[in-house]
Write a protein that holds these residues in place. Structure first.
Motif, PDB file in Angstrom:
ATOM      1  N   ARG A  44      41.927  53.211  40.912  1.00 62.39           N
ATOM      2  CA  ARG A  44      40.467  53.119  41.076  1.00 62.39           C
ATOM      3  C   ARG A  44      39.997  51.672  40.987  1.00 62.39           C
ATOM      4  O   ARG A  44      39.158  51.226  41.768  1.00 62.39           O
ATOM      5  N   PHE A  45      40.540  50.914  40.040  1.00 58.23           N
ATOM      6  CA  PHE A  45      40.158  49.518  39.881  1.00 58.23           C
ATOM      7  C   PHE A  45      40.530  48.712  41.124  1.00 58.23           C
ATOM      8  O   PHE A  45      39.735  47.924  41.633  1.00 58.23           O
ATOM      9  N   ALA A  46      41.752  48.927  41.634  1.00 63.18           N
ATOM     10  CA  ALA A  46      42.215  48.189  42.815  1.00 63.18           C
ATOM     11  C   ALA A  46      41.365  48.532  44.040  1.00 63.18           C
ATOM     12  O   ALA A  46      40.996  47.643  44.819  1.00 63.18           O
ATOM     13  N   ARG A  47      41.033  49.802  44.223  1.00 62.75           N
ATOM     14  CA  ARG A  47      40.218  50.202  45.372  1.00 62.75           C
ATOM     15  C   ARG A  47      38.817  49.618  45.276  1.00 62.75           C
ATOM     16  O   ARG A  47      38.265  49.152  46.269  1.00 62.75           O
ATOM     17  N   ARG A  48      38.230  49.646  44.094  1.00 61.56           N
ATOM     18  CA  ARG A  48      36.894  49.094  43.907  1.00 61.56           C
ATOM     19  C   ARG A  48      36.901  47.586  44.155  1.00 61.56           C
ATOM     20  O   ARG A  48      36.011  47.048  44.791  1.00 61.56           O
ATOM     21  N   ARG A  49      37.937  46.933  43.692  1.00 60.74           N
ATOM     22  CA  ARG A  49      38.046  45.486  43.880  1.00 60.74           C
ATOM     23  C   ARG A  49      38.227  45.134  45.353  1.00 60.74           C
ATOM     24  O   ARG A  49      37.606  44.207  45.868  1.00 60.74           O
ATOM     25  N   ARG A  50      39.077  45.897  46.043  1.00 62.63           N
ATOM     26  CA  ARG A  50      39.312  45.670  47.470  1.00 62.63           C
ATOM     27  C   ARG A  50      38.041  45.925  48.276  1.00 62.63           C
ATOM     28  O   ARG A  50      37.710  45.179  49.180  1.00 62.63           O
ATOM     29  N   ARG A  51      37.330  46.983  47.939  1.00 61.08           N
ATOM     30  CA  ARG A  51      36.089  47.312  48.636  1.00 61.08           C
ATOM     31  C   ARG A  51      35.049  46.218  48.420  1.00 61.08           C
ATOM     32  O   ARG A  51      34.341  45.829  49.337  1.00 61.08           O
ATOM     33  N   GLY A  52      34.964  45.678  47.211  1.00 63.71           N
ATOM     34  CA  GLY A  52      34.020  44.605  46.922  1.00 63.71           C
ATOM     35  C   GLY A  52      34.360  43.338  47.699  1.00 63.71           C
ATOM     36  O   GLY A  52      33.480  42.667  48.220  1.00 63.71           O
ATOM     37  N   ALA A  53      35.656  43.023  47.810  1.00 68.69           N
ATOM     38  CA  ALA A  53      36.069  41.841  48.564  1.00 68.69           C
ATOM     39  C   ALA A  53      35.757  42.011  50.043  1.00 68.69           C
ATOM     40  O   ALA A  53      35.300  41.079  50.711  1.00 68.69           O
ATOM     41  N   ARG A  54      35.971  43.197  50.566  1.00 61.86           N
ATOM     42  CA  ARG A  54      35.692  43.466  51.971  1.00 61.86           C
ATOM     43  C   ARG A  54      34.194  43.350  52.249  1.00 61.86           C
ATOM     44  O   ARG A  54      33.790  42.810  53.270  1.00 61.86           O
ATOM     45  N   ASP A  55      33.371  43.834  51.344  1.00 59.60           N
ATOM     46  CA  ASP A  55      31.919  43.728  51.514  1.00 59.60           C
ATOM     47  C   ASP A  55      31.463  42.272  51.482  1.00 59.60           C
ATOM     48  O   ASP A  55      30.591  41.867  52.229  1.00 59.60           O
ATOM     49  N   ARG A  56      32.072  41.482  50.601  1.00 63.47           N
ATOM     50  CA  ARG A  56      31.673  40.070  50.493  1.00 63.47           C
ATOM     51  C   ARG A  56      32.132  39.253  51.701  1.00 63.47           C
ATOM     52  O   ARG A  56      31.477  38.311  52.089  1.00 63.47           O
ATOM     53  N   GLU A  57      33.280  39.605  52.305  1.00 64.07           N
ATOM     54  CA  GLU A  57      33.838  38.820  53.407  1.00 64.07           C
ATOM     55  C   GLU A  57      32.980  38.835  54.661  1.00 64.07           C
ATOM     56  O   GLU A  57      32.518  37.809  55.108  1.00 64.07           O
TER      57      GLU A  57
END
Length: 154
Positions: A88-101
Motif C-alpha cells: 500500500r505504501f509503495a502504490r501510494r508513493r508511486r501514484r503521488g510521484a506520477r501525479d507530480r510528474e
C-alpha cells in the motif's frame, strides 16, 4: 453491488467485522434475497472448511509444542500485515510521484478543487448536479441520518 456483491459477501466473511457490515449494507441497498442466500451459504461453508482444516493441520503440526504454533501464527499475521502495508505504501508513493510528474502544467500549479479547503464540483465525483442531489435510503440530501425505523418494520 449487482456486479460483485457475491464476491464481496464471500470475502467479507474472512474479515473481522466485515460480515456484519456487509450483511447490513446488503439489506440496506436491497440486494436480492436469492443471491444473498446463495453467496452467504458459499461463504459460510468455505469459512467453516477453512477453520476446520487450519485447526487440524495446526494441531498435527504443533501437537508436541503448542507455543511454537502460537509463535508461527503471530509471525504469519505480522508478516502478512507488514507485506500488505508495504505494498500500500509503495502504490501510494508511486501514484503521488506520477501525479507530480505530468499532471500539473507548471511548478506550483493547482488544479481546480485541489487547493486547501476547496471541494471538487459534483460532476467530477460522478454525482448528480447540486440542484438534484442523489437520494439514498435512510439519508437526507445533506448526508445526515434520518429516521429509518420504517425500513425494518418497527
Amino acid at each position: 453491488m449487482d456486479e460483485r456483491g457475491g464476491l464481496i459477501l464471500v470475502v467479507a466473511r474472512y474479515v473481522p467485522g466485515g460480515r456484519t457490515a456487509v450483511t447490513l449494507t446488503m439489506g440496506a441497498v436491497g440486494y436480492r434475497l436469492r443471491s444473498f442466500s446463495l453467496f452467504a451459504a458459499v461463504a459460510a461453508v468455505s469459512w467453516a472448511l477453512y477453520g476446520a482444516l487450519l485447526g487440524y493441520v495446526g494441531g498435527v503440526a504443533f501437537e508436541d509444542d503448542p507455543l511454537k504454533g502460537v509463535a508461527v501464527g503471530l509471525g504469519l499475521a505480522l508478516g502478512v500485515t507488514g507485506a500488505v502495508e508495504a505494498v500500500r505504501f509503495a502504490r501510494r508513493r508511486r501514484r503521488g510521484a506520477r501525479d507530480r510528474e505530468g499532471s500539473l502544467e507548471g511548478a506550483g500549479a493547482v488544479r481546480p478543487g485541489q487547493g486547501p479547503g476547496e471541494r471538487r464540483p459534483p460532476h467530477e465525483w460522478g454525482q448528480c448536479p447540486a440542484s438534484d442531489p442523489p437520494k439514498v435510503k435512510g439519508l437526507s440530501s445533506y448526508g445526515r441520518k434520518v429516521n429509518i425505523s420504517g425500513l425494518f418494520g418497527v
